[in-house]
Design a protein around this motif. Structure first.
Motif, PDB file in Angstrom:
ATOM      1  N   HIS A   1       2.304   0.699   5.918  1.00 50.53           N
ATOM      2  CA  HIS A   1       1.520   1.892   6.289  1.00 50.53           C
ATOM      3  C   HIS A   1       2.436   3.013   6.784  1.00 50.53           C
ATOM      4  N   TYR A   2       3.694   2.984   6.318  1.00 48.85           N
ATOM      5  CA  TYR A   2       4.653   4.045   6.644  1.00 48.85           C
ATOM      6  C   TYR A   2       5.320   4.540   5.363  1.00 48.85           C
TER       7      TYR A   2
ATOM      8  N   VAL B   1       2.498   6.492  -2.252  1.00 47.08           N
ATOM      9  CA  VAL B   1       3.519   7.454  -2.683  1.00 47.08           C
ATOM     10  C   VAL B   1       3.295   7.847  -4.148  1.00 47.08           C
ATOM     11  N   LYS B   2       2.972   6.883  -4.989  1.00 45.03           N
ATOM     12  CA  LYS B   2       2.691   7.198  -6.392  1.00 45.03           C
ATOM     13  C   LYS B   2       1.487   8.140  -6.497  1.00 45.03           C
TER      14      LYS B   2
ATOM     15  N   TYR C   1       0.816  -1.212   0.000  1.00 44.35           N
ATOM     16  CA  TYR C   1       0.000   0.000   0.000  1.00 44.35           C
ATOM     17  C   TYR C   1       0.851   1.264   0.000  1.00 44.35           C
ATOM     18  N   ASP C   2       1.956   1.280   0.755  1.00 41.42           N
ATOM     19  CA  ASP C   2       2.747   2.508   0.846  1.00 41.42           C
ATOM     20  C   ASP C   2       3.318   2.914  -0.504  1.00 41.42           C
TER      21      ASP C   2
ATOM     22  N   LYS D   1      -0.655  15.207  -5.211  1.00 39.48           N
ATOM     23  CA  LYS D   1      -0.336  16.209  -4.195  1.00 39.48           C
ATOM     24  C   LYS D   1       1.002  16.909  -4.430  1.00 39.48           C
ATOM     25  N   GLY D   2       1.770  16.440  -5.406  1.00 39.97           N
ATOM     26  CA  GLY D   2       3.028  17.105  -5.733  1.00 39.97           C
ATOM     27  C   GLY D   2       4.102  16.955  -4.674  1.00 39.97           C
ATOM     28  N   LEU D   3       4.047  15.858  -3.920  1.00 36.99           N
ATOM     29  CA  LEU D   3       5.038  15.599  -2.868  1.00 36.99           C
ATOM     30  C   LEU D   3       5.636  14.214  -3.070  1.00 36.99           C
ATOM     31  N   MET D   4       6.959  14.132  -2.982  1.00 38.15           N
ATOM     32  CA  MET D   4       7.634  12.844  -3.142  1.00 38.15           C
ATOM     33  C   MET D   4       8.191  12.372  -1.806  1.00 38.15           C
ATOM     34  N   ALA D   5       7.919  11.117  -1.483  1.00 36.13           N
ATOM     35  CA  ALA D   5       8.499  10.440  -0.325  1.00 36.13           C
ATOM     36  C   ALA D   5       8.977   9.073  -0.804  1.00 36.13           C
TER      37      ALA D   5
END
Length: 469
Positions: A440-441, A412-413, A407-408, A419-423
């Motif tokens: 879930h992290y 992220v994708k 899921y994580d 949302k324009g944020l990368m992790a």
């Protein structure tokens, strides 16, 4: 095998005897060979291209997610672990001096390290570890800490050796173990229960002593320790290190300790090197990084400290692979350490000032992430924090992606695109069987310029507005 190949060739070419001398061999083959025999010939002629040690380790999550972020407009990169601000002025000046000063710094230096650098590393860390460190026997300069890790695995891990890796782990530990022929054995840090509404902390994540002890066998060759930990930001306590040390000594196991974030410790916590504990210097390789120490990740200067009985094998790998590291970068790192040694422990020390600044960046990010319902695990150290996305997993369980994709990774994708944020998904830092416990992290890097953090705030505020009823 070769006898069989010869027989096949004779069987296939035999019918060509008696053909006109001017006939094309290719045309004759096509006229003579059946589809089945042609397939056999192709199989006989085919060679395996890649080495088997590369099987299963070709995927790199950084490449995947950086590519995704680059394909979208105006994405704030909070995934990769590098500062997007200038290094300290003294480090920049040291590099400029190395480039424009002594012309001989353009040439080779000693294979195992530029002498002024190995000397200052021996002096500086000798005091911290309580050891008389010989610059020639106990220090090896490498191409970054990454190069130090690879050299250590290649030097010490043999076919069938077991290597204990603490999850979550820096992603290269597993493939480096496999490339050396070893077998990774995983043990997970697990969070203790917390009061509802209270923030989680990396100090709350612990190893179960019984489970940890069960991972050591007669086949265990090495224990990989990462403190402060990436991605969690956990600083292992003295009590935890003493447990690891006791098990390593009991089972005659080498400890490879990755301590690249040792100067980025917050909230009064203290980093302790396991090599400084009684009986551990002789069985420990301590790895450091100029990139993380002085915010110069592109210089790619790392080092290994340890006893000569271990280091001599790393030198063998080094001299038959990398052989040399960039002289000018080593000279700049040496000068930076010499400056820091003069200021060490004082308010003017970079190792005092930098963590204070980065702690403010950490606190900024924590507050911002909490504003949209993300639940950060407060890190004691490092560049990173992980944040719990369980609430989003409950509300949006069916994000696009493959059925077996954690899921994580799907989250992220989705976050990059919407949302324009990368992790970085934390499931990339654990073994495949344990991904379901960590999916879930996600991991964020907070060692960023104020302008980057403000850009993050703008994205998060827009996200927050969309969540409002």
């Amino acid at each position: 095998m070769f006898r069989n190949a010869t027989a096949i060739c004779l069987h296939l070419v035999g019918p060509l005897r008696g053909k006109k001398s001017g006939a094309s061999l290719t045309r004759c083959l096509h006229q003579t060979l059946t589809p089945c025999s042609l397939c056999c010939l192709q199989l006989t002629m085919a060679k395996r291209l890649q080495a088997r040690r590369l099987d299963g380790i070709d995927h790199n999550p950084w490449v995947e997610f950086v590519k995704l972020a680059s394909e979208e407009a105006d994405v704030v990169n909070l995934g990769q672990g590098f500062p997007d601000f200038s290094p300290p002025e003294f480090a920049v000046e040291a590099f400029q001096h190395a480039v424009s000063g002594d012309f001989m710094l353009n040439q080779y230096t000693k294979a195992f390290g530029y002498p002024p650098l190995t000397k200052i590393l021996a002096s500086f860390f000798g005091k911290l570890l309580g050891q008389e460190i010989d610059p020639l026997k106990n220090v090896l300069v490498t191409v970054g800490a990454y190069g130090a890790l690879f050299t250590a695995f290649q030097a010490l891990v043999d076919e069938g050796d077991e290597v204990i890796i603490v999850e979550p782990f820096f992603y290269c530990y597993e493939p480096m173990t496999l490339m050396a022929g070893g077998r990774p054995v995983f043990v997970s840090l697990k969070p203790s229960p917390i009061q509802k509404g209270e923030p989680d902390s990396s100090s709350n994540w612990q190893l179960d002593p019984t489970e940890l002890a069960s991972k050591f066998t007669s086949r265990t060759k090495a224990f990989i320790l990462n403190t402060p930990n990436n991605p969690l930001g956990k600083v292992f306590s003295r009590e935890e290190l003493e447990l690891v040390a006791s098990l390593c000594q009991q089972h005659d196991v080498v400890c490879i300790t990755d301590e690249v974030y040792q100067w980025l410790v917050f909230d009064g916590f203290q980093h302790i090197s396991i090599a400084s504990l009684p009986g551990m210097w002789e069985r420990t390789l301590t790895i450091g990084s100029a990139g993380k120490t002085f915010s110069v990740t592109g210089w790619k200067v790392g080092w290994v400290l340890g006893p000569d009985r271990l280091m001599k094998h790393l030198r063998t790998v080094h001299q038959n692979s990398i052989d040399q590291c960039a002289t000018q970068c080593q000279a700049a790192v040496a000068q930076s350490f010499e400056r820091e040694q003069l200021h060490f422990g004082q308010p003017s020390s970079y190792f005092v000032q930098f963590p204070q600044y980065i702690q403010r960046c950490r606190d900024h990010m924590i507050q911002s992430l909490q504003s949209v319902g993300l639940r950060p695990v407060i890190p004691q150290a490092s560049y990173f924090l992980i944040t719990d996305i369980s609430d989003f997993k409950n509300k949006m369980p069916d994000l696009p992606g493959a059925a077996d994709e954690p899921y994580d990774r799907r989250f992220v994708k989705w976050m990059i695109k919407n949302k324009g944020l990368m992790a970085i998904p934390v499931s990339t830092f654990v073994s495949v069987p344990h991904q379901k416990f960590f999916d879930h992290y996600i991991r964020f890097c907070f060692v960023k310029d104020e302008s980057t953090l403000r850009a993050m705030d703008q994205k998060l505020q827009k996200w927050k507005a969309e969540l409002m009823p």
